[in-house]
Every structure is written in C-alpha cells, then in structure tokens.
Write an enzyme that holds these catalytic residues in place. Structure first.
Site, short mmCIF file in Angstrom:
data_model
loop_
_atom_site.label_atom_id
_atom_site.label_comp_id
_atom_site.label_asym_id
_atom_site.label_seq_id
_atom_site.Cartn_x
_atom_site.Cartn_y
_atom_site.Cartn_z
N PRO A 22 0.83 -1.21 0.00
CA PRO A 22 0.00 0.00 0.00
C PRO A 22 0.87 1.26 0.00
O PRO A 22 1.33 1.72 1.03
CB PRO A 22 -0.81 -0.14 1.30
CG PRO A 22 0.03 -1.01 2.18
CD PRO A 22 0.76 -1.95 1.28
N ASP A 79 5.67 2.33 2.26
CA ASP A 79 4.75 1.23 2.51
C ASP A 79 3.94 1.55 3.76
O ASP A 79 4.49 1.62 4.87
CB ASP A 79 5.54 -0.07 2.69
CG ASP A 79 4.66 -1.31 2.86
OD1 ASP A 79 3.45 -1.15 3.09
OD2 ASP A 79 5.19 -2.43 2.75
N HIS A 80 2.61 1.71 3.61
CA HIS A 80 1.76 2.12 4.73
C HIS A 80 1.63 1.04 5.80
O HIS A 80 1.15 1.30 6.91
CB HIS A 80 0.37 2.53 4.22
CG HIS A 80 -0.15 3.78 4.85
ND1 HIS A 80 0.02 4.08 6.18
CD2 HIS A 80 -0.83 4.82 4.32
CE1 HIS A 80 -0.54 5.24 6.46
NE2 HIS A 80 -1.05 5.73 5.34
N ARG A 81 2.03 -0.18 5.51
CA ARG A 81 2.02 -1.22 6.53
C ARG A 81 3.13 -1.01 7.54
O ARG A 81 3.06 -1.50 8.67
CB ARG A 81 2.18 -2.60 5.88
CG ARG A 81 1.07 -3.00 4.92
CD ARG A 81 1.43 -4.29 4.20
NE ARG A 81 2.67 -4.17 3.46
CZ ARG A 81 3.30 -5.19 2.88
NH1 ARG A 81 2.80 -6.41 2.97
NH2 ARG A 81 4.43 -5.00 2.21
#
Length: 427
Positions: free
Chosen positions: A226, A399-401
């Site tokens: 993401p 990376d939004h994780r």
C-alpha cells in the site's frame, strides 16, 4: 579440504540461473576472488567468484544449463587433494543436476507443445530463448552434439533475422495535401486537410527476461504494497556550491555527482527512521541494522539496482567511486553478485533528464524508495521579493504497513537538514 560452489541467490525472487560460461576449466588453478563462471539471471549476467583458492576439480553442470538456486555447480580442491567420486557435501552428480534443470525448464514451458517440437533436440536455455523471441526451432540449425540446438544457435538465428529484415529508418512525416476553396463571404481561402497516403505499421516486440522480471516485481509491489507519497522541495544552492568547490580539486573521473550527496544524506536520515529502512517479515517488521542504498541504473532493456552497502558510514568519495564502478559493470552486463544484492532502501534519480518530479514504485521487499528530480532554477519568494533560487524536488514512496504519513514527513525534514546544510555530510 574440497569446497562446493553453489548457484547464488541474487535477489529475494530469484529461483534459478543459467550457467552461461565456465571461465575456469577443470584442472585450472583459481585464486579466491577470481571469476569462476558467468551466470545469467532475469536481471543481468553476473560473474561468480571463487570463494577459496585451489584447483577446479569438477564442473557439476554444463554450460547452458538452467540451475535452481542453491544447487552445487562446481568443486574446488586443494592442489594434490584426492576427492572422492561420490557426491561431496550434498553435491548432486552432474547428470542429476542436468535432469533437474531439464524438468524445471519443461515445467515452465507452455503446455501447448506439439509432438514435432518435443522431438527437436535443444537445450533448456535454447528452448526458453526461442519461446521468448517466438522462434520456430524447426528453422534453426543446431551446432551442439548430435545437432542439438544451443543458445548460440538461437542468437545467431536472431542476428540473421535482424540482418535480413530492413532496419528502421527515419521516415519524414508526410506533408498533408492541401487544397483551398473560397470562403463564401470573406474573400480568403481556407485549407482543406487530406489524410497522408501511408502511416507506420504496428510492431510487436517480444519482452525479454529482464522486462518480464521488472513487470512481475512492479505488479507485485503495486498490488501488495500500500503505497503513499510525500513530495518536498529542497534548497540545494549550498550543496551545489560545495560540490563545485570539491570537484575543483578532484581529478578527472573522480568528481562527485549530485546523486552521491543524495545517497549519503538519505543513508544518514535513515538512521533516525528505521521503519523506512525495513521490510515485512511475516507479521513483524524487520528493521535492518545496515543501511544499504540501492541505486536504480538504466541498462539496455530495463532497470537494474546496484547497492552501496553501509552508505551511512562511508565518505562521499568512496560512495562515488563504488557507484561509478558498479554502474559501469551493470551497463556492460558484468555485475557481480555483491553489486546487486542486499539493498534496504532505494533511490531512483531522473534529474539528468530534466524531470521535475515523479513517483517511483517500491522495490520489494523494501519499505521505501526516493524519486529524485532535477535541480532547477525557479522563482522563489525571499522576504517580500521574488528571486531566482536553485531547488530540487524529491518524492518518497512508502509502505503504509510499515510507516505512516507523519513519520515519513519527518524523515523528509531530516533529509532536508542534510541536503540544505551539506557540510554535515562531510563530518
């Protein structure tokens, strides 16, 4: 004691490689660090170095064989050492390795293969190249044992085709024929457009292995990572002035580039934000202790990432020298395994093409990549006046994780501190 050399794993998604050429033959002496063989991956042709000094006792695979990662490919023994004929340290007999590679190649082939094609004698690599370039094996003359078609036969056939097919030439854009007709009331004439007689034909170009690998990785990244993006403009006037001053005393061929400063600044900023120097490991975040900066390099047919390891600890001139050497090897198709493995964060710089700003796709399994544009003169507001300033835009893809907008923005603030006060990169 005899040492087994195995097919190295170059990148997290590499499953196999093609042993293109043995540089050292059986019975030849080899020193530790000398090139033993050349292997071809989806990304590049890589030189495999000997891990010990000794005599090349035995090749375990033939040239042209497709070999899974971790498979033994050679044995190096000490001078005069007697090596048992049975498998050593898990070594498979050469015949078994070849059979495994043949089965692997067949499993990767398209299911719709005619009986006639199956009877054609060709190496796994030759079959794969033929499929990639849509070559009918019936039209190729084999030069291997018993008329077996090998890689060089496919390459020779492709070269012959290129020679036989007329090369693309610059075609002048046809000038549309124009006729005129009088306007009903104004007294002047209006042009009447007529379509040109011919247009260039459509062209189908098969994707090579590098382009296919890039496609797989980028699709995986965009689908499963993401992405979010943060763009910032940096004042690089002091940096460019410092670079010019340093390069006045540096010899030709050793001058620093703007990208060298960016690599060092990013590496230092990552020390403060380990989530951006990380990757996903199951349900955990793996924060890497080393800061290894991958640098995207344009090569024929695609991109390759070379890696400056421990960039946070190295002086600028060492970073510059290492990157220059690795880029040269990459563009010659002679990268080493250590050149392209182990990156923890990447940089893609298109500033040399006068690109103002762009967004890059994360390079799996990393959690971030910085897209760098050109340093350009732009109007800036200083106090109540508009003046000329030197600015460079860069966009972080994250990376939004692993991280969030606030942390990524703070990283860009620290990066600005280094880029806008470049003396900090020298101390």
């Amino acid at each position: 004691m005899a040492e087994t050399i195995k097919m190295p794993k170059l990148g997290f998604d590499m499953q196999e490689g093609t042993l293109v050429r043995w540089v050292r033959q059986e019975g030849e002496a080899v020193e530790k660090g000398q090139v033993l063989a050349e292997i071809e991956t989806d990304k590049a042709t890589v030189e495999v170095e000997a891990s010990v000094s000794g005599i090349v006792h035995r090749h375990l695979v033939e040239q042209g064989a497709v070999v899974p990662v971790g498979t033994p490919i050679a044995i190096i023994a000490a001078p005069g050492e007697t090596v048992a004929e049975e498998p050593v340290a898990g070594v498979l007999p050469a015949k078994n390795v070849e059979e495994a590679a043949e089965k692997e190649a067949v499993s990767l082939a398209q299911p719709s293969v005619s009986g006639e094609e199956q009877r054609i004698k060709a190496s796994p690599l030759a079959k794969r190249l033929a499929k990639e370039h849509q070559v009918d094996l019936n039209a190729v003359q084999g030069s291997g044992p018993g008329g077996r078609i090998v890689r060089k036969d496919i390459e020779a056939y492709l070269a012959m085709i290129r020679t036989a097919v007329p090369q693309a030439v610059e075609v002048p854009i046809p000038t549309p024929s124009v006729s005129t007709s009088p306007a009903p009331s104004s007294g002047f004439t209006l042009p009447v457009w007529t379509a040109p007689e011919s247009v260039p034909a459509d062209e189908t170009v098969p994707m090579d292995r590098l382009r296919q690998a890039i496609g797989r990785r980028m699709v995986d990244s965009k689908q499963n990572y993401p992405h979010f993006y943060i763009t910032r403009s940096f004042n690089v006037e002091a940096l460019m002035a410092l670079r010019e001053q340093i390069n006045q005393v540096m010899p030709e061929g050793q001058k620093l580039t703007l990208n060298d400063f960016v690599i060092k600044a990013v590496a230092l900023a990552l020390r403060s934000y380990p989530n951006l120097n990380a990757s996903i490991s199951g349900n955990a975040i793996l924060r890497h202790g080393r800061v290894n900066i991958g640098v995207a390099v344009a090569v024929e047919g695609g991109l390759l990432t070379v890696v400056c390891k421990d960039a946070d600890q190295k002086p600028l001139r060492v970073i510059s020298s290492e990157i220059r050497d690795m880029v040269s090897r990459a563009r010659q198709g002679k990268v080493r395994p250590e050149d392209i493995e182990g990156s923890t964060f990447s940089i893609s710089n298109l500033g040399m093409f006068d690109v103002e700003n762009f967004m890059a796709i994360i390079n799996p399994p990393e959690s971030g990549i910085l897209a760098v544009g050109a340093a350009q003169k732009v109007p800036v507001v200083v106090g109540d006046e508009i003046k000329t300033g030197l600015r460079m835009k860069a966009t972080l893809s994250a990376d939004h994780r692993v991280t969030d907008g606030a942390e990524a923005a703070q990283f860009m603030q620290v990066l600005a501190r280094y880029l806008e006060n470049p003396i900090l990169l020298l101390v």
